[in-house]
Design an enzyme around this catalytic site. Sequence first.
Site, mmCIF file in Angstrom:
data_model
loop_
_atom_site.group_PDB
_atom_site.id
_atom_site.type_symbol
_atom_site.label_atom_id
_atom_site.label_comp_id
_atom_site.label_asym_id
_atom_site.label_seq_id
_atom_site.Cartn_x
_atom_site.Cartn_y
_atom_site.Cartn_z
ATOM 1 N N ASP A 109 0.859 -1.184 0.000
ATOM 2 C CA ASP A 109 0.000 0.000 0.000
ATOM 3 C C ASP A 109 0.890 1.226 0.000
ATOM 4 O O ASP A 109 1.987 1.211 0.569
ATOM 5 C CB ASP A 109 -0.903 0.013 1.232
ATOM 6 C CG ASP A 109 -1.987 -1.054 1.178
ATOM 7 O OD1 ASP A 109 -2.437 -1.397 0.075
ATOM 8 O OD2 ASP A 109 -2.394 -1.526 2.254
ATOM 9 N N ASP A 122 -7.138 -1.140 -4.490
ATOM 10 C CA ASP A 122 -8.164 -0.702 -3.535
ATOM 11 C C ASP A 122 -9.060 0.369 -4.151
ATOM 12 O O ASP A 122 -10.278 0.345 -3.980
ATOM 13 C CB ASP A 122 -7.516 -0.148 -2.258
ATOM 14 C CG ASP A 122 -6.708 -1.182 -1.503
ATOM 15 O OD1 ASP A 122 -7.053 -2.376 -1.566
ATOM 16 O OD2 ASP A 122 -5.729 -0.793 -0.848
#
Length: 153
Positions: A109, A122
């Site tokens: 991430d 995401d």
Amino acid sequence: MLFYVIAVFVIVMDQLSKYLIRFYIDINETFTLWGIQLTHIENSGMAGGLLPGYARLFGIVAVLFVIGVLYLRRTGEMSGTLIDCSFGFLVGGAIGNGIDRLLFGQVTDFITRSGGILNLADHAIEIGVVLLIIYGIVDWLKNKPRSFCKSTE
């Protein structure tokens, strides 16, 4: 065809961006690119770091989700441009994060925002959910029973 184009585009962009982050940015390093704050983290859980250590289980869930979407597409119960776009983003995001979970046991991430640190997969999933909600509303409005007022004379 639109479904596959979107899904493949999401997967390629997601995996490319994660590769670049892993290769060039140290874990927990923060920098700004084009006004966007980026911080490299590795997440072994689900969104927001919940249930850490279960990445591979979530990878299997992603595979099952993709199989379910492919089944729905095959039955033809849900069809049209809007649902093809929605499913393309959802499947692309699920596969993008699923690859990380199954190969590395964690997800890379890096896009920092108020709700946490996310990645392109995401964001694709978020877009897919919004399009799915819009599809559901449009479908409901199309199939909503029409009530007619009949005057009694």
